[in-house]
Design a protein around this motif. Sequence first.
Motif, PDB file in Angstrom:
ATOM      1  N   ASP A   1      -7.823  11.771  11.122  1.00  0.00           N
ATOM      2  CA  ASP A   1      -8.303  10.882  12.197  1.00  0.00           C
ATOM      3  C   ASP A   1      -9.769  11.170  12.503  1.00  0.00           C
ATOM      4  OD1 ASP A   1      -5.843   9.658  12.427  1.00  0.00           O
ATOM      5  OD2 ASP A   1      -5.233  10.824  14.183  1.00  0.00           O
TER       6      ASP A   1
ATOM      7  N   ALA B   1     -11.813   9.798   9.726  1.00  0.00           N
ATOM      8  CA  ALA B   1     -11.886   8.337   9.820  1.00  0.00           C
ATOM      9  C   ALA B   1     -13.007   7.900  10.757  1.00  0.00           C
ATOM     10  CB  ALA B   1     -10.544   7.770  10.292  1.00  0.00           C
TER      11      ALA B   1
ATOM     12  N   ALA C   1     -16.225   5.662   9.726  1.00  0.00           N
ATOM     13  CA  ALA C   1     -16.492   4.381  10.389  1.00  0.00           C
ATOM     14  C   ALA C   1     -17.849   4.343  11.087  1.00  0.00           C
ATOM     15  CB  ALA C   1     -15.387   4.083  11.399  1.00  0.00           C
TER      16      ALA C   1
ATOM     17  N   TRP D   1      -7.837   7.332   5.878  1.00  0.00           N
ATOM     18  CA  TRP D   1      -9.186   7.582   6.376  1.00  0.00           C
ATOM     19  C   TRP D   1     -10.282   7.095   5.431  1.00  0.00           C
ATOM     20  CZ3 TRP D   1     -12.840  10.974   4.275  1.00  0.00           C
ATOM     21  CH2 TRP D   1     -12.377  11.783   3.235  1.00  0.00           C
TER      22      TRP D   1
ATOM     23  N   SER E   1     -10.323   4.408   3.781  1.00  0.00           N
ATOM     24  CA  SER E   1     -10.506   2.965   3.969  1.00  0.00           C
ATOM     25  C   SER E   1     -11.356   2.651   5.195  1.00  0.00           C
ATOM     26  CB  SER E   1      -9.145   2.268   4.086  1.00  0.00           C
ATOM     27  OG  SER E   1      -8.484   2.680   5.254  1.00  0.00           O
ATOM     28  N   CYS E   2     -11.689   3.669   5.993  1.00  0.00           N
ATOM     29  CA  CYS E   2     -12.524   3.462   7.182  1.00  0.00           C
ATOM     30  C   CYS E   2     -14.007   3.348   6.841  1.00  0.00           C
ATOM     31  CB  CYS E   2     -12.308   4.580   8.193  1.00  0.00           C
ATOM     32  SG  CYS E   2     -10.644   4.540   8.888  1.00  0.00           S
TER      33      CYS E   2
END
Length: 85
Positions: free
Chosen positions: A32, A35, A39, A61, A63-64
Motif C-alpha cells: 500500500d 502504491a 501514484a 501496487w 499498476s499504480c
Amino acid sequence: MVVSDKSLVLLSRSFVNFKSLVLVSCEWFTTDGLAVIAANCRSLRELDLQQNEVDDDNGQWLSCFPESCTSLVSLNTCETCGKIS
C-alpha cells in the motif's frame, strides 16, 4: 531500518519530484505504501527495494504507476522477502 506506510505517504506528498528511492534492509511497510509512491511520484526514475520485508496488502501496487509514466528506468526487488505481484 523501520519504514512505515505513513512515512512513504508523507515522503510522496512532500517530495513529488524526487527521482530515486532506495530502501535496503527495511521492514514494516506494505505494498500500500509502495502504491502511494507509484501514484504520486511521477518523476521517479529508480525504485530500489533490495533485501526488504514487504507485506503484500493489495497485490496491485505496480499498476499504480500511471500509464503515461515513462520516467521509471530501474526497478529492483532483489532478495525482497514477501510476495511481489
